[in-house]
Enzyme design. Sequence first.
Site, PDB file in Angstrom:
ATOM      1  N   HIS A  59       0.863  -1.182   0.000  1.00 36.89           N
ATOM      2  CA  HIS A  59       0.000   0.000   0.000  1.00 36.89           C
ATOM      3  C   HIS A  59       0.896   1.226   0.000  1.00 36.89           C
ATOM      4  CE1 HIS A  59      -3.012   2.888   1.339  1.00 36.89           C
ATOM      5  NE2 HIS A  59      -3.945   1.977   1.194  1.00 36.89           N
ATOM      6  N   ARG A 104      -6.616  10.256   0.378  1.00 35.11           N
ATOM      7  CA  ARG A 104      -6.454  10.770  -0.987  1.00 35.11           C
ATOM      8  C   ARG A 104      -7.813  10.897  -1.670  1.00 35.11           C
ATOM      9  NH1 ARG A 104      -3.150   6.383  -3.027  1.00 35.11           N
ATOM     10  NH2 ARG A 104      -3.400   5.465  -0.971  1.00 35.11           N
TER      11      ARG A 104
END
Lengths: 254, 619
Positions: free
Chosen positions: B236, B256
């Site tokens: 990740h 995000r």
Amino acid sequence: MATVTFRVSRGDATKTEFKDYTAETGEGMVVLDALHQIQATQAPDLACRWNCKAGKCGSCSAEINGVPKLMCMTRLDDLPTDAPIIVEPMQAFPKVKDLVTDVSWNYEVKKKIKKFKPRKPDNADGTWKMMQEDADRPQEFRKCIECFLCQDVCHVLRDHHKHDEFIGPRFFVYTAALEMNPLDTEDRISDLKNRDGIGYCNITKCCTKVCPEHITITDNAIIPLKERVVDEFYDPVLKLIQLVFRPRKKESEA
Amino acid sequence: MADYQTHEHDVIVIGAGGAGLRAAIEASASGVSVGLVCKSLLGKAHTVMAEGGIAAALANVDDRDNWKVHFADTMRGGQYVNNWRMAQLHAQEAPARVRELEAWGAVFDRTPDGKILQRNFGGHKYPRLAHVGDRTGLELIRTLQDHGIHQGISVYMERTVVRLLKDGDRISGALAYDRERGRWTVFKAKAIILATGGIGKAYKITSNSWEYTGDGHTLAYDVGAELIDMEFVQFHPTGMVWPPSVRGILVTEGVRGEGGVLRNKEGKRFMFGDIPENYKPQTAADEEEGFRYVLGDKEARRPPELLTRDHVARCIVREVKEGRGSPHGGVFLELQTFAEWFGKKSKGFNAAEHWKKKLPSMYHQFKELGGLDLTKESMEVGPTTHYMMGGVRVDSDSQMSRIPGLFACGECAAGINGANRLGGNSLSDLLVLGKRAGEYAAQYAKANPATTIHTEQVDSAAKWALAPFDRTSDENPFKIQADLQDMMQDLVGIVRKEDEMQRALEGLEKLKARAAKVQVTGNREYNPGWHTALDLHNLLTVSEGITIGAILRKESRGAQFRDDYPKKDNAKFGKVNSIIAKGPDGKMQIRLEEIPAMPQELKDAVMAEAGGVLPDELK
Ligand SMILES: Cc1cc2nc3c(=O)[nH]c(=O)nc-3n(C[C@H](O)[C@H](O)[C@H](O)COP(=O)(O)OP(=O)(O)OC[C@H]3O[C@@H](n4cnc5c(N)ncnc54)[C@H](O)[C@@H]3O)c2cc1C
Ligand code: SF4
Ligand code: SF4
Ligand code: FES
């Protein structure tokens, strides 16, 4: 780097003693890191529970310098390090080994609470309409990570051992989440009074203070439930009005 | 002879995360007796940590969404080596599984018109992730748990399965120790469902907990099942990097998705500089367009920070390697640029309140563990080992492995994600394929007679497990585990090379030899040293699988990046999966197997989202 002493409760249900260990501390370290260091270097059989290391799973509950806390969220730089840091298991539950306690009682209690029973879906595809402002209240309670720290601190369990008559703050929060879910149609009010011992709570708010999820257990869950119990059982006139003029639930928390 | 207790059920589910719970609920609803076994307490499985959301084409926020788009997104994300049938079932059935959660008491965040709210996530064309702030996994596991406890399922907590038992070709049970006392239990069953999760503890930097030691992968492999796609380990892009004690802990992609921007130490928003060709048509041209996308503008395209995880992770590694990283070896992730931009448009905007509401657990995590306020300051982030795409090979419809009666679902099973999983697709996978595993395992149990437990299998496993107590050596289980993690991190990590991986294979042999001598002290009661010693076998097995898979696939695809083969090689590897099984000599064997051709209806769905062109892999 500094060296800190940890005074850890070791032993099982039959025999317990404190043992001192030292750990090298580093920036940002939490109590759980120190215990892992001790495990890896000095005491490989030191028992403690953990999973997420980020305050999300509620596994690593213990008492640090006498205060119920999550070990993974307790930073060493927030503790005085001139004296040994004392780490003990939760006191309201039977000890298994070292920092691990038998919390199975909590799982038994939960099973007895009547499950979620939604009204018929609003839409043909089996969905409901629920506004965010109605979701807010149950969502606060559903943040609970079942760390059982509130159970540990509550004097009704910790000092008076009323485990048979009192479900504890965690399960008032659970019941409140169900009762205040706008879709739910079940009635848990008489259970709260007769079986769950809500009357034993004298609103000391200790549970709210230790909750790592910052759930306002007493004000938002327990007191409104107590009000419902009062409404239902001691005010027949009010109850009749409620029955005739409006659905029993929801409005009362407005 | 080993001293053990026996519990008998029609179906035994090993693992009580989202997949195991959903499987257990389904099996017990079809009328068979179900036992559910897990290493931790109920409700503490990894699923509880999931943050961002559950992907399902509910089309509540954007009505253009439907299962075909979700399917095409999943296949593109997986670089077309996914099991397309699983990806199809997943996309088709996910909406019903999410709605079902609401009927069982889940309270999702809402749209203004009172439906389940959905958010943007990397690789998903439309806002698709049903969520509850950034604690979606907690909502999912608690809902299943609270529903499941009223279903008559017998739950066995804090028991670790160390061996599966067979009766001829069929699966017949599992041997477990209880953590509390170290006593043996045999779970006798007609069908067993593995739902044990991932392998992250094979690496040093990981978002995964102690539970993720590849148990299900290894249990299945040891009794003859196949593993597939083991080379694909998801790193990740955003784990915490500072302070050291929280290194690896996840920072959800939701940051995000809500407008978070990545920058290097020069302040440059580097993701704009590296957008892969096949994602160009879907990616924003500039900052303004990206932010409009975050706000739900249907005309706008997604910001480059929301490209797939493999790509974002590699861009971060590059920035750090080339000396443009943050002070502690990551890059910066910040929310202030979006807040400023949005603040100008919307007068009453209160950034601090907004982020606390949208990302409460991230706020909490950074505040208490990182000592910073994400509403005001930049976070430092870097890649962390997160998810295992590879796992037990199972039938797409029934989730049964090649061992009769042995099923697998959730992260320990494989196929649906191909070379890279999209965020949010795991939680939906747990529900969709977990339900299927439960349904088919119950069917299997009803259709087949009882099995027999062969005590010699129990005895030999118990003897193996207790041996470390009788040894005298200085091999410490924690030390071996740490050495393995360091090696895998260095040699079989995000960027891979042939010679390094060959070295890793040699290293694994040495570690195996050390593990065979591992010694533990103390007694069998709640003894983490002993538990860690037994986990080593699993970690070593999956590490070997990852390494030989990564060596065999001489190309870069999805999560597998080969420095020595930096391009995709569709001719050689675009239509194949790697399959691992134990050979007759007990050694690990690997081969490539062709992926069956995709039906035209599904090809059309892929083409519709790929500018009308069929990707080379599907030709
Ligand atoms: C921090 C984080 C955030 C994430 N966020 C998201 C997200 O937003 N959306 C998304 O889709 N995915 C997300 N993921 C991925 C997703 O959460 C996991 O892939 C998923 O929860 C795995 O579920 P599972 O049911 O397969 O396994 P788990 O939930 O991990 O459960 C495994 C179970 O198996 C048991 N077990 C393991 N070995 C044994 C054994 N030997 N014997 C007995 N029991 C055993 C364990 O005790 C546990 O109960 C995230 C992952 C992490 C780590
Ligand atoms: S407020 Fe009630 S439930 Fe909470 S600790 Fe005090 S007595 Fe216990
Ligand atoms: S209410 Fe708070 S203190 Fe109590 S169990 Fe839940 S999270 Fe822990
Ligand atoms: S380890 Fe999960 S809350 Fe501490």
